[in-house]
Design a protein around this motif. Structure first.
Motif: not given
Length: 85
Positions: A27, A40-42
């Motif tokens: 990220m 990717k955040y999730e």
């Protein structure tokens, strides 16, 4: 979604943390498209939650350790005031 979360919960803490670090590195690279960044955040948030839960379990076990008369360490029963919280 449910099976994916439980699969992550079964990962050892070290593996979860390593995977989380990889996600953070990806990220921070700035090379991901928005859709991938959100995915990717999730995934990272789920892994962070798993890591926090595993750390809380470990902390509770450490708090329950007590020395026996012979100096051995053993888990003591969870006190009622802790189990109600």
């Amino acid at each position: 979604m449910g099976p994916n979360i439980s699969a992550k919960a079964n990962l050892p803490f070290e593996d979860s943390l390593k995977k989380l670090e990889t996600i953070v590195d990806a990220m921070e690279s700035g090379d991901l498209p928005l859709e991938s960044l959100l995915a990717k955040y999730e995934e990272g948030m789920k892994l962070a939650q798993v890591c926090q839960e595993k750390l809380a379990e470990a902390e509770l076990k450490i708090q329950q350790l007590e020395k026996t008369a012979s100096g051995e360490m053993k888990l003591k029963p969870l006190s009622p005031e802790l189990s109600e919280g």
